[in-house]
Design a protein around this motif. Structure first.
Motif, PDB file in Angstrom:
ATOM      1  N   MET A   1       0.840  -1.201   0.000  1.00  0.00           N
ATOM      2  CA  MET A   1       0.000   0.000   0.000  1.00  0.00           C
ATOM      3  C   MET A   1       0.869   1.243   0.000  1.00  0.00           C
ATOM      4  O   MET A   1       2.031   1.197   0.413  1.00  0.00           O
ATOM      5  CB  MET A   1      -0.874   0.003   1.257  1.00  0.00           C
ATOM      6  CG  MET A   1      -2.312  -0.384   0.961  1.00  0.00           C
ATOM      7  SD  MET A   1      -3.437  -0.057   2.318  1.00  0.00           S
ATOM      8  CE  MET A   1      -2.986  -1.305   3.486  1.00  0.00           C
ATOM      9  N   LYS A   2       0.243   2.346  -0.432  1.00  0.00           N
ATOM     10  CA  LYS A   2       0.991   3.606  -0.496  1.00  0.00           C
ATOM     11  C   LYS A   2       0.249   4.679   0.299  1.00  0.00           C
ATOM     12  O   LYS A   2      -0.976   4.658   0.404  1.00  0.00           O
ATOM     13  CB  LYS A   2       1.061   4.087  -1.947  1.00  0.00           C
ATOM     14  CG  LYS A   2       1.996   3.294  -2.836  1.00  0.00           C
ATOM     15  CD  LYS A   2       2.109   4.031  -4.157  1.00  0.00           C
ATOM     16  CE  LYS A   2       2.806   3.252  -5.246  1.00  0.00           C
ATOM     17  NZ  LYS A   2       3.833   2.336  -4.899  1.00  0.00           N
ATOM     18  N   ALA A   3       1.019   5.644   0.817  1.00  0.00           N
ATOM     19  CA  ALA A   3       0.416   6.817   1.466  1.00  0.00           C
ATOM     20  C   ALA A   3       1.274   8.027   1.149  1.00  0.00           C
ATOM     21  O   ALA A   3       2.463   7.886   0.827  1.00  0.00           O
ATOM     22  CB  ALA A   3       0.337   6.606   2.975  1.00  0.00           C
ATOM     23  N   LYS A   4       0.675   9.208   1.216  1.00  0.00           N
ATOM     24  CA  LYS A   4       1.429  10.424   0.905  1.00  0.00           C
ATOM     25  C   LYS A   4       1.147  11.480   1.972  1.00  0.00           C
ATOM     26  O   LYS A   4      -0.017  11.726   2.316  1.00  0.00           O
ATOM     27  CB  LYS A   4       0.994  10.931  -0.483  1.00  0.00           C
ATOM     28  CG  LYS A   4       1.830  12.084  -0.952  1.00  0.00           C
ATOM     29  CD  LYS A   4       1.479  12.474  -2.375  1.00  0.00           C
ATOM     30  CE  LYS A   4       2.227  13.766  -2.693  1.00  0.00           C
ATOM     31  NZ  LYS A   4       1.693  14.491  -3.800  1.00  0.00           N
ATOM     32  N   ILE A   5       2.226  12.101   2.446  1.00  0.00           N
ATOM     33  CA  ILE A   5       2.079  13.143   3.471  1.00  0.00           C
ATOM     34  C   ILE A   5       2.707  14.429   2.946  1.00  0.00           C
ATOM     35  O   ILE A   5       3.845  14.419   2.467  1.00  0.00           O
ATOM     36  CB  ILE A   5       2.758  12.704   4.784  1.00  0.00           C
ATOM     37  CG1 ILE A   5       2.020  11.488   5.358  1.00  0.00           C
ATOM     38  CG2 ILE A   5       2.783  13.839   5.805  1.00  0.00           C
ATOM     39  CD1 ILE A   5       2.644  10.891   6.591  1.00  0.00           C
ATOM     40  N   THR A   6       1.962  15.525   3.020  1.00  0.00           N
ATOM     41  CA  THR A   6       2.504  16.816   2.592  1.00  0.00           C
ATOM     42  C   THR A   6       2.592  17.740   3.802  1.00  0.00           C
ATOM     43  O   THR A   6       1.602  17.957   4.504  1.00  0.00           O
ATOM     44  CB  THR A   6       1.601  17.458   1.505  1.00  0.00           C
ATOM     45  OG1 THR A   6       1.395  16.475   0.493  1.00  0.00           O
ATOM     46  CG2 THR A   6       2.254  18.688   0.910  1.00  0.00           C
ATOM     47  N   VAL A   7       3.805  18.235   4.032  1.00  0.00           N
ATOM     48  CA  VAL A   7       4.049  19.118   5.180  1.00  0.00           C
ATOM     49  C   VAL A   7       4.494  20.461   4.604  1.00  0.00           C
ATOM     50  O   VAL A   7       5.420  20.508   3.799  1.00  0.00           O
ATOM     51  CB  VAL A   7       5.214  18.584   6.054  1.00  0.00           C
ATOM     52  CG1 VAL A   7       5.313  19.352   7.356  1.00  0.00           C
ATOM     53  CG2 VAL A   7       5.101  17.089   6.300  1.00  0.00           C
ATOM     54  N   ASN A   8       3.854  21.544   5.022  1.00  0.00           N
ATOM     55  CA  ASN A   8       4.275  22.868   4.558  1.00  0.00           C
ATOM     56  C   ASN A   8       4.668  23.697   5.781  1.00  0.00           C
ATOM     57  O   ASN A   8       3.890  23.800   6.737  1.00  0.00           O
ATOM     58  CB  ASN A   8       3.108  23.535   3.806  1.00  0.00           C
ATOM     59  CG  ASN A   8       3.536  24.841   3.183  1.00  0.00           C
ATOM     60  OD1 ASN A   8       4.132  25.690   3.836  1.00  0.00           O
ATOM     61  ND2 ASN A   8       3.231  24.998   1.901  1.00  0.00           N
ATOM     62  N   LYS A   9       5.852  24.278   5.708  1.00  0.00           N
ATOM     63  CA  LYS A   9       6.394  25.013   6.858  1.00  0.00           C
ATOM     64  C   LYS A   9       5.440  26.094   7.373  1.00  0.00           C
ATOM     65  O   LYS A   9       5.450  26.449   8.555  1.00  0.00           O
ATOM     66  CB  LYS A   9       7.728  25.655   6.462  1.00  0.00           C
ATOM     67  CG  LYS A   9       8.561  26.091   7.652  1.00  0.00           C
ATOM     68  CD  LYS A   9       9.899  26.609   7.224  1.00  0.00           C
ATOM     69  CE  LYS A   9      10.694  27.038   8.453  1.00  0.00           C
ATOM     70  NZ  LYS A   9      11.819  27.874   8.110  1.00  0.00           N
ATOM     71  N   ASN A  10       4.593  26.612   6.484  1.00  0.00           N
ATOM     72  CA  ASN A  10       3.711  27.724   6.883  1.00  0.00           C
ATOM     73  C   ASN A  10       2.415  27.275   7.560  1.00  0.00           C
ATOM     74  O   ASN A  10       1.672  28.104   8.066  1.00  0.00           O
ATOM     75  CB  ASN A  10       3.344  28.562   5.650  1.00  0.00           C
ATOM     76  CG  ASN A  10       4.585  29.165   5.041  1.00  0.00           C
ATOM     77  OD1 ASN A  10       5.485  29.600   5.758  1.00  0.00           O
ATOM     78  ND2 ASN A  10       4.661  29.149   3.717  1.00  0.00           N
ATOM     79  N   TYR A  11       2.137  25.990   7.537  1.00  0.00           N
ATOM     80  CA  TYR A  11       0.838  25.545   8.068  1.00  0.00           C
ATOM     81  C   TYR A  11       1.019  24.718   9.341  1.00  0.00           C
ATOM     82  O   TYR A  11       1.458  23.564   9.305  1.00  0.00           O
ATOM     83  CB  TYR A  11       0.084  24.718   7.016  1.00  0.00           C
ATOM     84  CG  TYR A  11      -0.163  25.486   5.736  1.00  0.00           C
ATOM     85  CD1 TYR A  11      -0.497  26.853   5.787  1.00  0.00           C
ATOM     86  CD2 TYR A  11      -0.061  24.886   4.498  1.00  0.00           C
ATOM     87  CE1 TYR A  11      -0.708  27.579   4.628  1.00  0.00           C
ATOM     88  CE2 TYR A  11      -0.278  25.613   3.327  1.00  0.00           C
ATOM     89  CZ  TYR A  11      -0.592  26.956   3.401  1.00  0.00           C
ATOM     90  OH  TYR A  11      -0.793  27.664   2.260  1.00  0.00           O
ATOM     91  N   THR A  12       0.671  25.340  10.445  1.00  0.00           N
ATOM     92  CA  THR A  12       0.817  24.640  11.726  1.00  0.00           C
ATOM     93  C   THR A  12      -0.522  24.572  12.449  1.00  0.00           C
ATOM     94  O   THR A  12      -1.404  25.398  12.214  1.00  0.00           O
ATOM     95  CB  THR A  12       1.818  25.369  12.651  1.00  0.00           C
ATOM     96  OG1 THR A  12       1.280  26.648  12.982  1.00  0.00           O
ATOM     97  CG2 THR A  12       3.167  25.556  11.990  1.00  0.00           C
ATOM     98  N   ILE A  13      -0.629  23.614  13.352  1.00  0.00           N
ATOM     99  CA  ILE A  13      -1.826  23.538  14.213  1.00  0.00           C
ATOM    100  C   ILE A  13      -1.594  24.413  15.437  1.00  0.00           C
ATOM    101  O   ILE A  13      -2.472  25.127  15.895  1.00  0.00           O
ATOM    102  CB  ILE A  13      -2.111  22.074  14.624  1.00  0.00           C
ATOM    103  CG1 ILE A  13      -2.514  21.271  13.393  1.00  0.00           C
ATOM    104  CG2 ILE A  13      -3.183  22.003  15.701  1.00  0.00           C
ATOM    105  CD1 ILE A  13      -2.655  19.782  13.601  1.00  0.00           C
ATOM    106  N   GLY A  14      -0.385  24.381  15.963  1.00  0.00           N
ATOM    107  CA  GLY A  14      -0.082  25.209  17.132  1.00  0.00           C
ATOM    108  C   GLY A  14       1.164  24.715  17.835  1.00  0.00           C
ATOM    109  O   GLY A  14       1.756  23.699  17.458  1.00  0.00           O
TER     110      GLY A  14
END
Ligand code: AHR
Length: 496
Positions: A1-14
């Protein structure tokens, strides 16, 4: 199986409040006596505290420990546990049908907390006691004035105040098993009056008002709304408690239960905000998830009543427990905008990651490692990531993703830590992680927990569930591909 995660430095939860990695030590079973305190043990120091236990607690870097209960606090007289040990009374503890010897009280526990490099989250008794007792305890702990209780502390050898910042207004007061159980009307009124006095004495302390004992209580919801309506202006947090089980022995249902934890958090946050809106208030009341864990095997185990150091709630954790516990820690991290305190219940011997043997060793249960790694490497900001993963259906949710994730950015260390659980029983997972706006990232570590046997437990002599290291690629790039094993917990660290 495959999964993809995108992390952007500008988007945080807190930003993560480190207190979400807190824990709990109650006067219950062998948590205190034979747990942290055992003067006869060869590893104990001059105060009777086990040094090997302290070292293990320090290795987790537990930021805060709730004390002295739990149900215990609702019948507890804190004055029995201070001053000359030879004069302290032995008392019946009705919460756990045990004998409390009072060899350890706040005098000793604050010293243990210093040694273990942690803070105390102190609970006051709102079961058999009330305003008078709570204010005396706060004076004893935090005041330097020339007044009775602060002088009493000095006479007992503690010139400097203990400076305890976080206080719980009772414990599970909605539960009918609780000594001095109350309706929301009665509790809300008492909690408000206690809060007013405590905040007037010391406006720097923070107060946690009791939410429901768990979300399955018939009064859940109405209790929160009622209690918050009464106390909103004087409290800082409302408590959440929940223990999860695998009574049905259904792996997929069980490891998906962090989704229930997430929904519970969202629900209580909404209730806080409903009262905020109703009151036209600018203040936000946040959440203290101050009892959470897996607990079902030892709930109704028979024991000898009216004795001390009973083996109570000594749950043995297996590998699948470690997977759910890892997912629950990610859930707390992903809700760091509202959950500011959380206490893994508990820390030593009682539903605990750390176990002790009388006259023997201290050892780690399977749940020790996900907790330790989250606490050590999960400091910074939680990123608001997009995760594309296939999922499955359970009786409580239409979609549980196979991949559970949290991504923590530590700007100071220029480090990104990715926590992942692959819930799939059948398939390894190829995960692509894209780091946007960080520049090139380099993998520095991949640690995982895996065992073929989901029911495998650790024992004092054999640690079957232990961290293993995966090979890493040291290429610097934006997009990384990693493979995570079926039913495994993982921590992958990157530098940028
Ligand atoms: O952690 C064990 C017990 O569970 C606590 O004393 C009580 O608050 C909860 O019901």
């Amino acid at each position: 199986m495959k999964a993809k995660i995108t992390v952007n430095k500008n988007y945080t939860i807190g930003k993560i409040d480190k207190r979400i990695y807190g824990s709990f030590i109650e006067h219950l079973g062998r948590a205190v006596y034979e747990g942290i305190y055992d003067p006869e043990h060869k590893m104990s120091d001059d105060e009777g505290f086990r040094k090997d236990v302290i070292e293990l607690v320090k290795s987790i870097d537990v930021p805060i420990v709730r004390y002295p209960g739990g149900n215990f606090v609702s019948g507890y007289n804190w004055e029995d546990g201070i001053g000359d040990k030879s004069k302290r009374p032995k008392k019946l503890d009705f919460a756990w049908s045990s004998i409390e010897t009072n060899e350890v009280g706040i005098d000793e526990f604050q010293s243990w907390a210093k040694k273990a490099n942690t803070e105390i989250m102190m609970a006051v008794n709102l079961g058999t006691k009330g305003i008078e007792d709570a204010k005396n305890l706060l004076e004893y702990c935090n005041f330097s004035t020339d007044t009775y209780y602060s002088n009493l502390r000095k006479q007992n050898g503690f010139i400097k105040p203990f400076n305890i910042k976080t206080w719980c207004l009772g414990n599970e007061m909605d539960g009918e098993w609780q000594i001095g159980h109350k309706t929301s009307e009665e509790y809300g009124h008492l909690a408000l009056e206690v809060a007013k006095v405590l905040k007037c004495m010391d406006n720097n302390i923070e107060l946690v008002v009791c939410g429901s004992s768990d979300e399955n209580m018939s009064t859940f919801g109405s209790w929160e709304l009622d209690v918050l309506d009464k106390t909103y202006d004087y409290v800082d947090y409302i408590s959440l408690h929940q223990y999860y089980d695998n009574e049905d022995d259904n792996y997929y249902e069980f490891v998906g239960k962090s989704v229930c934890m997430n929904n519970f958090i969202k629900g209580v946050s909404a209730m806080c905000d409903a009262i905020k809106a109703k009151k036209h208030s600018n203040k936000t009341v946040n959440l203290s998830f101050d009892e959470w864990n897996i607990w079902y095997r030892t709930k109704d185990k028979p024991f000898n009543k009216w004795s001390a150091k009973q083996h109570l709630l000594e749950e043995k954790y297996n590998f699948e427990d470690a997977l759910l516990l890892g997912c629950m820690l990610m859930t707390l991290q992903n809700n760091c905008d509202r959950v500011k305190i959380a206490c893994l219940a508990q820390l030593i011997n009682v539903i605990a990651p750390i176990m002790t043997e009388k006259d023997g060793k201290v050892w780690k249960q399977t749940i020790f490692y996900p907790y330790m790694y989250a606490s050590i490497f999960g400091r910074g900001e939680t990123m608001n990531v997009i995760c594309e993963s296939e999922g499955y259906k359970t009786k409580y949710s239409d979609f549980i993703p196979y991949v559970e994730k949290s991504v923590i950015h530590n700007e100071e260390k220029r480090e990104i830590t990715v926590f992942l659980v692959n819930r799939s029983l059948e398939e390894d997972m190829d995960v692509t992680i894209n780091f946007e706006n960080f520049g090139d990232c380099q993998q520095v570590e991949h640690i995982y927990l895996y065992c073929d046997d989901l029911k495998k437990e650790n024992t004092p002599d054999t640690e079957s569930i232990y961290p293993q290291k995966n090979d890493i690629s040291t290429d610097k790039k934006e997009e990384h591909s990693i493979k995570i094993k079926k039913h495994s917990w993982n921590m992958i660290r990157y530098k940028y």
